[in-house]
Design an enzyme around this catalytic site. Sequence first.
Site, PDB file in Angstrom:
ATOM      1  N   LYS A   1       0.853  -1.184   0.000  1.00  0.00           N
ATOM      2  CA  LYS A   1       0.000   0.000   0.000  1.00  0.00           C
ATOM      3  C   LYS A   1       0.891   1.235   0.000  1.00  0.00           C
ATOM      4  CE  LYS A   1      -3.123   2.692   2.891  1.00  0.00           C
ATOM      5  NZ  LYS A   1      -3.737   2.832   4.230  1.00  0.00           N
TER       6      LYS A   1
ATOM      7  N   GLY B   1      -8.004   9.344  10.204  1.00  0.00           N
ATOM      8  CA  GLY B   1      -8.179   9.391  11.650  1.00  0.00           C
ATOM      9  C   GLY B   1      -9.251  10.348  12.124  1.00  0.00           C
TER      10      GLY B   1
ATOM     11  N   ALA C   1      -9.484   5.605   5.052  1.00  0.00           N
ATOM     12  CA  ALA C   1      -9.321   6.810   5.876  1.00  0.00           C
ATOM     13  C   ALA C   1     -10.644   7.537   6.063  1.00  0.00           C
ATOM     14  CB  ALA C   1      -8.293   7.774   5.303  1.00  0.00           C
ATOM     15  N   GLY C   2     -10.916   7.868   7.320  1.00  0.00           N
ATOM     16  CA  GLY C   2     -12.074   8.677   7.662  1.00  0.00           C
ATOM     17  C   GLY C   2     -13.289   7.905   8.128  1.00  0.00           C
TER      18      GLY C   2
ATOM     19  N   ASN D   1      -9.144   1.506  10.825  1.00  0.00           N
ATOM     20  CA  ASN D   1      -8.098   1.422  11.843  1.00  0.00           C
ATOM     21  C   ASN D   1      -8.490   2.225  13.080  1.00  0.00           C
ATOM     22  OD1 ASN D   1      -5.546   0.704  12.965  1.00  0.00           O
ATOM     23  ND2 ASN D   1      -4.780   2.727  12.449  1.00  0.00           N
ATOM     24  N   THR D   2      -8.456   3.549  12.972  1.00  0.00           N
ATOM     25  CA  THR D   2      -8.782   4.384  14.123  1.00  0.00           C
ATOM     26  C   THR D   2     -10.196   4.127  14.623  1.00  0.00           C
ATOM     27  OG1 THR D   2      -7.312   6.083  13.218  1.00  0.00           O
ATOM     28  CG2 THR D   2      -8.777   6.755  14.992  1.00  0.00           C
TER      29      THR D   2
END
Length: 263
Positions: A106, A167, A193-194, A215-216
């Site tokens: 990635k 994040g 992301a997001g 992830n976050t």
Amino acid sequence: MNAPAKIETDTWTVAGRTFASRLIVGTGKYADYAQNAAAAEAAGAEIVTVALRRVNLSDPSQPMLVDHVKPDRFTFLPNTAGCFTGEDAVRTLRLAREAGGWDLVKLEVLSNTPHLYPDMVETLRALDMLVKDGFSVMVYCTDDVVMAKRLEEAGAAAIMPAASPIGSGLGIQNRVNIRLIVEQANVPVLVDAGVGTASDAAIAMELGCDAVIANTALAEARDPIRMATAMKHAVIAGREAYLAGRMAKRMYASASSPLAGLI
């Protein structure tokens, strides 16, 4: 009585590798690697992203990711989080290939700004170098429809537009662009992301994305394991809704029951 028709497994393929799970889990921000592993299992993930600059893969004197998130259980997707130039990203992934034999990777080349959106000029330049070097590259990018097509034309194995700043947990801020990227793509599209909660993942899948990265949203949830389970079901539900085909939107009401024959 005839046997019910067999339902084919709904898989997706990137760079010649086929997966059943459409939820990819990160390996950062968790309380520890044990919690990370438990979240990945609860998510039903088959792929985990690994930030090579932030995760311990080689120092046995410290806790190591591979002692909990097992390489024989998950496909590791090395990423270049923390790289701000194309050269840094390429150097990092070449080291990863030497150390672990990874060639499915990635790419992310960030702008050194508070929003941390990808620097797309550097990203495209790094992609060109990596493709020429034999890597299969999944590319983290902005939700720019034109740039997404250019990445594909440059040899990207998958397009990974940000839903919103990494994040942030803000969810998909531009559904139109994500949908346009999906419609034009001949390679997998993954929202990266997001994503903040299960409904964000469901929306991404309803828009036709092939998979979602979280992830976050998991690591910073009050209960990461439970959130991982929620995300798993959301991705499945969103994918099923996309395949089913939603009803048309209407300006005015349409009665659920026939109006004729009323008492």
